[in-house]
Each structure stands twice: as structure tokens, then as C-alpha cells.
Design an enzyme around this catalytic site. Structure first.
Site, mmCIF file in Angstrom:
data_model
loop_
_atom_site.group_PDB
_atom_site.id
_atom_site.type_symbol
_atom_site.label_atom_id
_atom_site.label_comp_id
_atom_site.label_asym_id
_atom_site.label_seq_id
_atom_site.Cartn_x
_atom_site.Cartn_y
_atom_site.Cartn_z
ATOM 1 N N ASP A 69 -58.275 -39.627 104.990
ATOM 2 C CA ASP A 69 -59.097 -39.491 104.251
ATOM 3 C C ASP A 69 -59.956 -41.113 104.503
ATOM 4 O O ASP A 69 -60.181 -41.833 104.108
ATOM 5 C CB ASP A 69 -58.195 -39.879 103.158
ATOM 6 C CG ASP A 69 -58.445 -41.009 102.266
ATOM 7 O OD1 ASP A 69 -59.500 -40.786 101.485
ATOM 8 O OD2 ASP A 69 -57.801 -41.571 101.510
ATOM 9 N N GLN A 108 -67.771 -54.024 105.999
ATOM 10 C CA GLN A 108 -68.004 -53.385 104.944
ATOM 11 C C GLN A 108 -68.195 -54.122 103.466
ATOM 12 O O GLN A 108 -67.373 -55.014 103.219
ATOM 13 C CB GLN A 108 -67.770 -51.839 104.467
ATOM 14 C CG GLN A 108 -65.973 -51.719 104.412
ATOM 15 C CD GLN A 108 -65.846 -50.357 104.190
ATOM 16 O OE1 GLN A 108 -65.846 -49.464 104.421
ATOM 17 N NE2 GLN A 108 -64.011 -50.239 104.489
ATOM 18 N N GLU A 165 -56.495 -47.722 109.306
ATOM 19 C CA GLU A 165 -56.656 -47.811 108.326
ATOM 20 C C GLU A 165 -58.132 -49.156 109.155
ATOM 21 O O GLU A 165 -57.280 -50.154 109.739
ATOM 22 C CB GLU A 165 -57.199 -48.066 107.088
ATOM 23 C CG GLU A 165 -57.346 -48.908 106.272
ATOM 24 C CD GLU A 165 -58.938 -48.533 105.681
ATOM 25 O OE1 GLU A 165 -58.506 -48.011 104.821
ATOM 26 O OE2 GLU A 165 -60.124 -49.168 105.663
ATOM 27 N N ASP A 187 -60.047 -49.009 114.155
ATOM 28 C CA ASP A 187 -60.751 -48.240 114.230
ATOM 29 C C ASP A 187 -59.709 -46.662 114.801
ATOM 30 O O ASP A 187 -58.670 -46.830 115.573
ATOM 31 C CB ASP A 187 -61.737 -48.382 115.078
ATOM 32 C CG ASP A 187 -62.395 -47.187 115.183
ATOM 33 O OD1 ASP A 187 -62.421 -46.046 114.317
ATOM 34 O OD2 ASP A 187 -63.538 -47.612 115.754
HETATM 35 N N1 AAT Z 1 -58.371 -42.853 98.532
HETATM 36 C C1 AAT Z 1 -60.069 -43.415 99.260
HETATM 37 C C2 AAT Z 1 -60.828 -42.771 98.966
HETATM 38 C C3 AAT Z 1 -61.668 -42.944 100.476
HETATM 39 S S1 AAT Z 1 -61.500 -44.527 101.110
HETATM 40 C C4 AAT Z 1 -61.897 -44.518 103.166
HETATM 41 C C5 AAT Z 1 -61.223 -45.312 103.814
HETATM 42 O O1 AAT Z 1 -61.316 -44.282 104.904
HETATM 43 C C6 AAT Z 1 -61.905 -46.806 103.700
HETATM 44 O O2 AAT Z 1 -60.674 -46.972 102.999
HETATM 45 C C7 AAT Z 1 -62.736 -47.195 104.845
HETATM 46 O O3 AAT Z 1 -62.089 -48.287 105.498
HETATM 47 C C8 AAT Z 1 -62.028 -46.217 105.504
HETATM 48 N N2 AAT Z 1 -62.249 -46.230 107.180
HETATM 49 C C9 AAT Z 1 -63.794 -46.090 107.741
HETATM 50 N N3 AAT Z 1 -64.184 -45.604 108.662
HETATM 51 C C10 AAT Z 1 -63.069 -46.252 109.430
HETATM 52 C C11 AAT Z 1 -62.362 -45.682 110.792
HETATM 53 N N4 AAT Z 1 -63.478 -45.514 111.823
HETATM 54 N N5 AAT Z 1 -61.149 -45.759 111.225
HETATM 55 C C12 AAT Z 1 -60.257 -45.777 109.943
HETATM 56 N N6 AAT Z 1 -60.474 -45.952 108.945
HETATM 57 C C13 AAT Z 1 -61.619 -45.215 108.818
HETATM 58 C C14 AAT Z 1 -62.915 -42.033 100.818
HETATM 59 C C15 AAT Z 1 -64.091 -41.958 99.668
HETATM 60 C C16 AAT Z 1 -64.491 -40.424 99.918
HETATM 61 C C17 AAT Z 1 -65.551 -40.594 98.892
HETATM 62 C C18 AAT Z 1 -66.650 -39.142 99.236
HETATM 63 N N7 AAT Z 1 -68.112 -39.255 98.758
#
Ligand code: AAT
Length: 292
Positions: free
Chosen positions: A159, A34, A109, A140
């Protein structure tokens, strides 16, 4: 006043955009997954943006991170093993740190750039990674949960970003099945569950899936986060079959915790009254989301 603004629009919320005034851009990078941007805003402090979507601002991150963490952890008597999915900024970890009972935190993450950027620009959140109970896994979460031992966790906190891009599969049935499997009997899931003003269909789908999978209980709660689209964000709370979980009346109230956290940040948003109130749902939502 000659200052630039960034406008946030996305197919997730067609027909609207919100904007923040920019003081300066602090970081701009492209990871494997991203586009990552950090800027200093005029009124919300520093802002983390992924693929054009605000993930957090210094001013209001407390509301989201405290709710997504303490709604589940205060609903069970003594959480010991917790998994965080996403959450690369470390904010949720630093909230979990407040719970003395916790012995082990895994975090999965997908994007290391989010972690690095947070360590540089959001040290108050990234301090969460310094807790010796934390075990970091970069990858993932779909894959991670597929391999997770059965019944390992008391609580799983998802999250994750909106279901466009790397988080697409995190709202699908196999993912929730894997979560339920990885939870202990009577274990709990708290999942970021979008805005009731914008995404009733998505909420309905998630709740119907979870009702099939989680044989304990399934509830929707919400809180106010001004910089998320429409200003509110929801949380899906589910428990597996086992000791019953009364989500609405926290059995493990935050006010009684000693605080094992190294940081001395005060809670800014969450308390036991907010906890119970978060489950009160507007009439339109009860009507539109049949599964509730
Ligand atoms: N605390 C901050 C809020 C977030 S962060 C969401 C995180 O999820 C990002 O760092 C992203 O890289 C991670 N992420 C996304 N897909 C995956 C995956 N498949 N596996 C592991 N991590 C992942 C969320 C905010 C919400 C916003 C609402 N509009």
C-alpha cells in the site's frame, strides 16, 4: 462561493488536475520524506495529502483499503502472517483485523509523521495499530524486505505511494524479487498498481517483471476510487510457486468470516461478487498491456 480549492496536479498525470473544495486546513508539516497535509473538504470528509497527491479521503478510502486487503487475503485458505508495506494510516491493518486466521501482522512504513497524523485525524483507520497482532517497523521497505526471513509471509500488501519520492524503488525488479523470497510457497502479493487510464506503460512494466519472478500466477484487478486520478485504481495480484491460487474465485470468502476486529465498521465496498468482477478487464487494456 468564496471557498478555496486545492488543485492536485503532478507529472504522473500531465495535462490534468483535479480539485477539492477546502473547508479548513487541519495540518501542514514537512517530514524527512515528504510534505504532509490534512484538510477538511466540503464533500469528501478529511483528506490526507502527501507531496501534493491525495492518499485517502474519509468518503472513499473504504474502496481502496478493502480491495487491496481482501483481494489477496480472501484468495488463500487461511492467511496467518501478513506484511503491509506503507499503509501508515492504519486502514489496511484495520481491514486485515477482520481475518481471524491472521496471527501476525508486520507493517513497514517509512514516515512516522503519517502514522502520528493518522492517529490524530483519522482515528477510525489508525485503530488498526491497536490490534495486538500488529508489529510496527518504521523504515524503508526496500531495506526491511532485504533482511526479511525467507518464506515468512502468507501475504504481502504493498500500500505504497506513487513511484515519485520515497516509493521510487518499490516498482523495481529487486523489490519484487525480495517480496517473492519473503513469501511462502503459494503466498500472495497485492500491489497498488496505478490507473489503467493513465499508466498502461507502468502497468505493463510491473506485470512483465512480476511474470518473470512469480511462478504461480499474475493478474490485474481494479476498482473505483473517485478521488484518485482518473477515478480508478489497479491492483497487481501475484502468487509464488506452490499450492495454486485461484484469484478470481475467492476460496476464503469474506462473508464467512466471524470478524476478529475490535472495530465494528461494516464493509462498505468489497464483497465476493466485486472480488471476481474486479478481474474483468476492458478490451483496450488487454490490447495495450501485452503481458496480461
Ligand atoms: N492507505 C493510504 C494510501 C497510500 S499511503 C502510502 C504510504 O506509503 C505513505 O504513508 C508513504 O509514507 C509510504 N511509503 C512510501 N514509500 C515507502 C517506502 N519506501 N517504504 C515504506 N513506506 C513507504 C497509497 C495511496 C496511493 C495513491 C495512488 N495515486
Amino acid at each position: 462561493n468564496g471557498k478555496k480549492r486545492i488543485y492536485f496536479n503532478n507529472p504522473m498525470w500531465p495535462g490534468e488536475a483535479h480539485s477539492l473544495q477546502v473547508e479548513s486546513i487541519l495540518f501542514k508539516g514537512k517530514s524527512e520524506y515528504q510534505e504532509v497535509v490534512v484538510f477538511e473538504s466540503t464533500t469528501y470528509g478529511k483528506v490526507l495529502v502527501l507531496d501534493g497527491i491525495v492518499q485517502l479521503t474519509e468518503k472513499d478510502e473504504c474502496a481502496y483499503q478493502e480491495m487491496i486487503t481482501h483481494l489477496p487475503l480472501c484468495s488463500i485458505p487461511s492467511p496467518k502472517t501478513v506484511l503491509v508495506v506503507g499503509g501508515g494510516d492504519g486502514g489496511v491493518l484495520s481491514e486485515i483485523s477482520r481475518h481471524n486466521s491472521v496471527e501476525h501482522m508486520d507493517i513497514c512504513e517509512i514516515d512516522k509523521m503519517v502514522i502520528d497524523v493518522s492517529k490524530e485525524f483519522f482515528p477510525d483507520l489508525a485503530i488498526g495499530f491497536e490490534d495486538p497482532r500488529v508489529h510496527l517497523h518504521i523504515g524503508d521497505a526496500v531495506e526491511f524486505l532485504r533482511r526479511a526471513p525467507r518464506g515468512k509471509y502468507d501475504a504481502i500488501i504493498v500500500d505504497s505511494s506513487d513511484p515519485v519520492g520515497p516509493a521510487q524503488e518499490l516498482v523495481e525488479k529487486p523489490f519484487f524479487e525480495a517480496i517473492a523470497k519473503a513469501l511462502k510457497p503459494g503466498g500472495v502479493l497485492c500491489n497498488m498498481a496505478e490507473s489503467m487510464w493513465l499508466h498502461t506503460h507502468l502497468i505493463e512494466d510491473m506485470i512483465s517483471i512480476c511474470r518473470e519472478i512469480f511462478k504461480g500466477s499474475v493478474h490485474y484487478a481494479w476498482g473505483s476510487v473517485p478521488t484518485y486520478p482518473s477515478g480508478v485504481i489497479g491492483f497487481l495480484l501475484c502468487s509464488t510457486e506452490g499450492p495454486p491460487v485461484d484469484f478470481k474465485n475467492p476460496i476464503n470468502p469474506i462473508e464467512k468470516l466471524d470478524g476478529a476486529a475490535k472495530h465494528k465498521r461494516d464493509l462498505k465496498f468489497y464483497n465476493s461478487e466485486i472480488h471476481s468482477a474486479a478481474f474483468a478487464l476492458p478490451s483496450f487494456l488487454r490490447k495495450e498491456v501485452k503481458a496480461l
